[in-house]
Scaffold this motif. Structure first.
Motif, PDB file in Angstrom:
ATOM      1  N   GLU A 305       0.848  -1.203   0.000  1.00  0.00           N
ATOM      2  CA  GLU A 305       0.000   0.000   0.000  1.00  0.00           C
ATOM      3  C   GLU A 305       0.880   1.249   0.000  1.00  0.00           C
ATOM      4  OE1 GLU A 305      -3.084   0.256  -0.536  1.00  0.00           O
ATOM      5  OE2 GLU A 305      -3.964  -1.674  -0.036  1.00  0.00           O
ATOM      6  N   THR A 306       1.939   1.222   0.789  1.00  0.00           N
ATOM      7  CA  THR A 306       2.848   2.372   0.831  1.00  0.00           C
ATOM      8  C   THR A 306       3.486   2.594  -0.540  1.00  0.00           C
ATOM      9  OG1 THR A 306       3.296   1.893   3.133  1.00  0.00           O
ATOM     10  CG2 THR A 306       4.887   3.325   2.029  1.00  0.00           C
ATOM     11  N   ALA A 307       3.912   1.510  -1.161  1.00  0.00           N
ATOM     12  CA  ALA A 307       4.530   1.616  -2.491  1.00  0.00           C
ATOM     13  C   ALA A 307       3.532   2.215  -3.476  1.00  0.00           C
ATOM     14  CB  ALA A 307       4.997   0.235  -2.959  1.00  0.00           C
ATOM     15  N   ARG A 308       2.284   1.778  -3.360  1.00  0.00           N
ATOM     16  CA  ARG A 308       1.257   2.286  -4.283  1.00  0.00           C
ATOM     17  C   ARG A 308       1.034   3.790  -4.071  1.00  0.00           C
ATOM     18  NH1 ARG A 308      -4.727  -0.355  -4.681  1.00  0.00           N
ATOM     19  NH2 ARG A 308      -4.794   0.289  -2.504  1.00  0.00           N
ATOM     20  N   LYS A 309       0.927   4.155  -2.797  1.00  0.00           N
ATOM     21  CA  LYS A 309       0.692   5.587  -2.489  1.00  0.00           C
ATOM     22  C   LYS A 309       1.861   6.449  -2.968  1.00  0.00           C
ATOM     23  CE  LYS A 309      -2.237   5.095   1.517  1.00  0.00           C
ATOM     24  NZ  LYS A 309      -1.726   4.161   2.550  1.00  0.00           N
ATOM     25  N   ASP A 310       3.067   5.887  -2.863  1.00  0.00           N
ATOM     26  CA  ASP A 310       4.258   6.643  -3.268  1.00  0.00           C
ATOM     27  C   ASP A 310       4.483   6.600  -4.780  1.00  0.00           C
ATOM     28  OD1 ASP A 310       4.580   7.113  -0.627  1.00  0.00           O
ATOM     29  OD2 ASP A 310       6.262   5.721  -0.330  1.00  0.00           O
ATOM     30  N   GLY A 311       3.590   5.961  -5.494  1.00  0.00           N
ATOM     31  CA  GLY A 311       3.697   5.898  -6.963  1.00  0.00           C
ATOM     32  C   GLY A 311       4.833   5.027  -7.458  1.00  0.00           C
ATOM     33  N   LYS A 312       5.234   4.052  -6.665  1.00  0.00           N
ATOM     34  CA  LYS A 312       6.334   3.148  -7.081  1.00  0.00           C
ATOM     35  C   LYS A 312       5.795   2.043  -7.986  1.00  0.00           C
ATOM     36  CE  LYS A 312       9.435   4.925  -4.196  1.00  0.00           C
ATOM     37  NZ  LYS A 312      10.413   5.872  -4.714  1.00  0.00           N
ATOM     38  N   ARG A 313       6.648   1.605  -8.893  1.00  0.00           N
ATOM     39  CA  ARG A 313       6.263   0.501  -9.781  1.00  0.00           C
ATOM     40  C   ARG A 313       6.702  -0.823  -9.167  1.00  0.00           C
ATOM     41  NH1 ARG A 313       9.002  -0.554 -14.589  1.00  0.00           N
ATOM     42  NH2 ARG A 313       7.612  -2.056 -15.544  1.00  0.00           N
ATOM     43  N   VAL A 314       5.732  -1.713  -8.963  1.00  0.00           N
ATOM     44  CA  VAL A 314       6.042  -3.032  -8.387  1.00  0.00           C
ATOM     45  C   VAL A 314       5.686  -4.102  -9.416  1.00  0.00           C
ATOM     46  CG1 VAL A 314       5.614  -4.648  -6.483  1.00  0.00           C
ATOM     47  CG2 VAL A 314       5.441  -2.178  -6.071  1.00  0.00           C
ATOM     48  N   VAL A 315       6.611  -5.027  -9.623  1.00  0.00           N
ATOM     49  CA  VAL A 315       6.396  -6.145 -10.544  1.00  0.00           C
ATOM     50  C   VAL A 315       6.638  -7.436  -9.776  1.00  0.00           C
ATOM     51  CG1 VAL A 315       7.513  -7.301 -12.507  1.00  0.00           C
ATOM     52  CG2 VAL A 315       6.887  -4.887 -12.684  1.00  0.00           C
ATOM     53  N   ARG A 367      13.183  -4.947 -19.624  1.00  0.00           N
ATOM     54  CA  ARG A 367      12.988  -3.801 -20.534  1.00  0.00           C
ATOM     55  C   ARG A 367      12.966  -2.475 -19.772  1.00  0.00           C
ATOM     56  NH1 ARG A 367       8.823  -1.220 -22.738  1.00  0.00           N
ATOM     57  NH2 ARG A 367       7.321  -2.357 -21.483  1.00  0.00           N
ATOM     58  N   ALA A 368      12.271  -2.449 -18.634  1.00  0.00           N
ATOM     59  CA  ALA A 368      12.217  -1.228 -17.822  1.00  0.00           C
ATOM     60  C   ALA A 368      12.176  -1.684 -16.366  1.00  0.00           C
ATOM     61  CB  ALA A 368      10.967  -0.434 -18.166  1.00  0.00           C
ATOM     62  N   TRP A 369      13.280  -1.496 -15.673  1.00  0.00           N
ATOM     63  CA  TRP A 369      13.344  -1.993 -14.285  1.00  0.00           C
ATOM     64  C   TRP A 369      12.245  -1.369 -13.429  1.00  0.00           C
ATOM     65  CZ3 TRP A 369      16.143  -5.960 -14.737  1.00  0.00           C
ATOM     66  CH2 TRP A 369      17.389  -5.960 -15.339  1.00  0.00           C
ATOM     67  N   PRO A 370      11.538  -2.151 -12.660  1.00  0.00           N
ATOM     68  CA  PRO A 370      10.576  -1.572 -11.708  1.00  0.00           C
ATOM     69  C   PRO A 370      11.330  -1.048 -10.481  1.00  0.00           C
ATOM     70  CG  PRO A 370      10.622  -3.950 -11.498  1.00  0.00           C
ATOM     71  CD  PRO A 370      11.592  -3.608 -12.604  1.00  0.00           C
ATOM     72  N   ASP A 371      10.620  -0.301  -9.619  1.00  0.00           N
ATOM     73  CA  ASP A 371      11.254   0.120  -8.365  1.00  0.00           C
ATOM     74  C   ASP A 371      11.442  -1.087  -7.449  1.00  0.00           C
ATOM     75  OD1 ASP A 371      11.237   3.065  -8.753  1.00  0.00           O
ATOM     76  OD2 ASP A 371       9.072   2.700  -8.939  1.00  0.00           O
ATOM     77  N   TYR A 372      10.405  -1.942  -7.428  1.00  0.00           N
ATOM     78  CA  TYR A 372      10.442  -3.120  -6.555  1.00  0.00           C
ATOM     79  C   TYR A 372      10.038  -4.369  -7.329  1.00  0.00           C
ATOM     80  CZ  TYR A 372      10.179   0.266  -2.700  1.00  0.00           C
ATOM     81  OH  TYR A 372      10.409   1.304  -1.834  1.00  0.00           O
ATOM     82  N   ALA A 373      10.681  -5.470  -6.988  1.00  0.00           N
ATOM     83  CA  ALA A 373      10.237  -6.771  -7.517  1.00  0.00           C
ATOM     84  C   ALA A 373       9.751  -7.595  -6.318  1.00  0.00           C
ATOM     85  CB  ALA A 373      11.380  -7.484  -8.213  1.00  0.00           C
ATOM     86  N   LEU A 374       8.514  -8.028  -6.400  1.00  0.00           N
ATOM     87  CA  LEU A 374       7.940  -8.850  -5.323  1.00  0.00           C
ATOM     88  C   LEU A 374       8.327 -10.299  -5.614  1.00  0.00           C
ATOM     89  CD1 LEU A 374       6.097  -9.403  -2.919  1.00  0.00           C
ATOM     90  CD2 LEU A 374       4.120  -9.058  -4.397  1.00  0.00           C
ATOM     91  N   LEU A 375       9.153 -10.849  -4.742  1.00  0.00           N
ATOM     92  CA  LEU A 375       9.784 -12.139  -5.036  1.00  0.00           C
ATOM     93  C   LEU A 375       8.859 -13.316  -4.710  1.00  0.00           C
ATOM     94  CD1 LEU A 375      12.291 -13.529  -6.117  1.00  0.00           C
ATOM     95  CD2 LEU A 375      13.289 -13.421  -3.832  1.00  0.00           C
ATOM     96  N   PHE A 376       7.953 -13.617  -5.644  1.00  0.00           N
ATOM     97  CA  PHE A 376       7.055 -14.754  -5.446  1.00  0.00           C
ATOM     98  C   PHE A 376       7.828 -16.083  -5.494  1.00  0.00           C
ATOM     99  CE2 PHE A 376       3.589 -11.889  -7.297  1.00  0.00           C
ATOM    100  CZ  PHE A 376       2.914 -11.761  -6.095  1.00  0.00           C
ATOM    101  N   ALA A 377       8.903 -16.120  -6.297  1.00  0.00           N
ATOM    102  CA  ALA A 377       9.698 -17.354  -6.398  1.00  0.00           C
ATOM    103  C   ALA A 377      10.814 -17.328  -5.363  1.00  0.00           C
ATOM    104  CB  ALA A 377      10.247 -17.503  -7.813  1.00  0.00           C
ATOM    105  N   TRP A 378      10.451 -17.052  -4.105  1.00  0.00           N
ATOM    106  CA  TRP A 378      11.445 -16.848  -3.048  1.00  0.00           C
ATOM    107  C   TRP A 378      12.296 -18.096  -2.806  1.00  0.00           C
ATOM    108  CZ3 TRP A 378      10.879 -20.207   1.008  1.00  0.00           C
ATOM    109  CH2 TRP A 378       9.625 -20.808   1.152  1.00  0.00           C
ATOM    110  N   ASN A 379      11.733 -19.255  -3.132  1.00  0.00           N
ATOM    111  CA  ASN A 379      12.478 -20.505  -2.952  1.00  0.00           C
ATOM    112  C   ASN A 379      13.658 -20.601  -3.919  1.00  0.00           C
ATOM    113  OD1 ASN A 379       9.957 -20.593  -4.521  1.00  0.00           O
ATOM    114  ND2 ASN A 379      10.619 -22.626  -5.153  1.00  0.00           N
ATOM    115  N   HIS A 380      13.659 -19.776  -4.974  1.00  0.00           N
ATOM    116  CA  HIS A 380      14.775 -19.763  -5.928  1.00  0.00           C
ATOM    117  C   HIS A 380      15.622 -18.503  -5.739  1.00  0.00           C
ATOM    118  CE1 HIS A 380      13.044 -23.161  -8.062  1.00  0.00           C
ATOM    119  NE2 HIS A 380      11.914 -22.521  -8.239  1.00  0.00           N
TER     120      HIS A 380
END
Ligand code: DWN
Ligand code: ZN
Length: 409
Positions: A305-315, A367-380
């Motif tokens: 939510e904070t990332a969204r409010k701050d206008g950050k790009r999360v992938v 192609r265009a780095w996001p501000d944050y990457a949410l690591l769903f594949a954390w096991n890797h």
């Protein structure tokens, strides 16, 4: 299929928490399919009698494993190395010195394990109900039968090829609701001095790390040494070794053989004692786990939510089966996570189950780095962070949630 009783011992069970309405974890879909999307209640229970951790409800197997199963095991380089080691340990261990040994793998997927036996010219057979991944294995020359394993198939395989010296399964046994039927099939197919070796995500790790995303439709059981020993004992099979693995965020490799056929490693009793110390036999442990899941959800949503409010790009990084539990349980939407990057062609161009976040090819991530990457594949994580140095160098940060929610470089 809903079960009011333990799938292993028949004792009444009831959910200790719910993750809510959940779709098929690997049910990636097109926008026009949303109206028909299937949902069930994802809720775990713990059997106080035999200690088996299990789902109360699991969709029909055919809804999960079919002609377009989305997970191909060979997508990870580290996992290829893991299975090469696993296979070598079997060839150089229990199979060493045997004349013309026969190896069977249950749930052989695209052949990531059996290719190692095939390369050594060893007699082998994979059993794989998901047609597309079975076809990928056959294309590599790996003998594969397209079916669900059980008592009947065990009889057919034995009649055609003889009994097996080794039966293997990786991340498969925890998917099969009729554990007793499979155990009977294994007991029938295995030579009197054969070994049955399987590995699956480990309950002790899941509880310790609050990695609740191991819980989804396919994982009807999360095993411990205690529960595995009890489940297989009634089929004349005994756990003779238990070896922790780092794969899939913490797994356990169980070696079983017909009772009395082989010596039992002291690791087995040591691991059972450890489970007792961790409280895996106590219902309160699971209430604590429930609270930890809730806390993890709150913290992750606060970060997003904070990332969204701050206008950050999360992938999102890795459209894993596990991520379906996380996105749906936490309420993550495309307004939090623009898209999920994944290298698996069959997932690309589709929407993630339930949350309907677009899945895009890896090239979209670079192609265009996001501000944050949410690591769903954390096991890797080790493999991924080793390869994503350019993202980190560009100032990209990882949002992680196992074992703790946080933002890391
Ligand atoms: O038990 C199961 C395990 C073994 O595999 C199955 N029920 C289904 C599946 O679970 P999962 O989907 O959670 O597995 P993974 O291995 O965590 O999936 C990783 C995903 O991430 C794959 O779709 C491939 C993708 N990936 C990627 O895009 N870039 C993976 C790596 C390593 C990468 O660098
Ligand atoms: Zn039970």
């Amino acid at each position: 299929m809903k079960s009011d009783t333990c799938r292993v011992c028949g004792t009444p069970i009831s959910k200790f928490m719910t993750f809510g309405r959940m779709p098929i974890a690997n049910g990636f879909l097109m926008a026009e399919e949303i109206k028909d999307e299937y949902f069930f209640e994802l809720a775990p229970a713990f059997c106080e009698s035999c200690n088996m951790f299990q789902l109360v409800e699991q969709p029909e197997p055919e809804k999960m494993f079919h002609g377009h199963y989305a997970f191909y095991s060979s997508t990870s380089r580290y996992m290829q190395a893991h299975f090469a080691h696993f296979a070598a340990s079997v060839m150089d261990g229990p199979l060493a010195g045997r004349t013309d040994p026969f190896v069977v793998e249950l749930g052989s997927n695209d052949g990531i394990m059996l290719q190692n036996f095939h390369q050594r010219g060893m007699r082998h057979l994979g059993v794989e109900p998901s047609v597309n991944v079975a076809e990928a294995a056959r294309a590599k020359g790996i003998n594969t039968v397209g079916a669900f394993f059980g008592r009947d198939l065990a009889g057919k395989i034995t009649a055609e090829h003889g009994q097996a010296d080794a039966i293997l399964a990786a991340n498969v046994m925890c998917h099969i609701p009729d554990l007793n039927g499979v155990a009977e099939g294994v007991a029938r197919l295995l030579k009197p001095d054969g070994v049955f070796i399987f590995e699956d995500p480990y309950l002790g790790d899941m509880i310790a790390k609050t990695s609740y995303d191991q819980i989804y439709d396919e994982h009807v059981f999360i095993f411990s040494v205690t529960s595995v020993a009890r489940a297989f004992a009634s089929h004349g099979l005994e756990v003779i070794d238990a070896e922790p693995q780092i794969t899939h965020g913490g797994s356990m490799r169980y070696t079983l053989s017909p009772k009395g056929a082989r010596p039992v490693s002291e690791r087995v009793a040591a691991q059972v004692a450890k489970e007792h110390e961790q409280g895996l036999q106590k219902p309160q442990t699971y209430l604590g786990f429930k609270r930890n899941c809730e806390t993890s959800r709150e913290k992750l949503m606060a970060v997003l939510e904070t990332a969204r409010k701050d206008g950050k790009r999360v992938v999102g990084y890795g459209a894993t089966s596990k991520s379906t539990t996380v996105t749906c349980y936490c309420g993550i939407t495309p307004t939090h996570v623009q898209f999920i990057s994944d290298t698996t062609p069959i997932k690309q161009g589709k929407l993630s189950p339930g949350a309907h976040i677009p899945v895009k090819p890896y090239s979209e991530f670079t192609r265009a780095w996001p501000d944050y990457a949410l690591l769903f594949a954390w096991n890797h994580a080790a493999e991924i962070r080793e390869k994503e140095t350019a993202f980190a160098a560009a100032g990209g940060r990882w949002i992680v949630y196992v074992p703790e929610v946080g933002i890391v470089a």
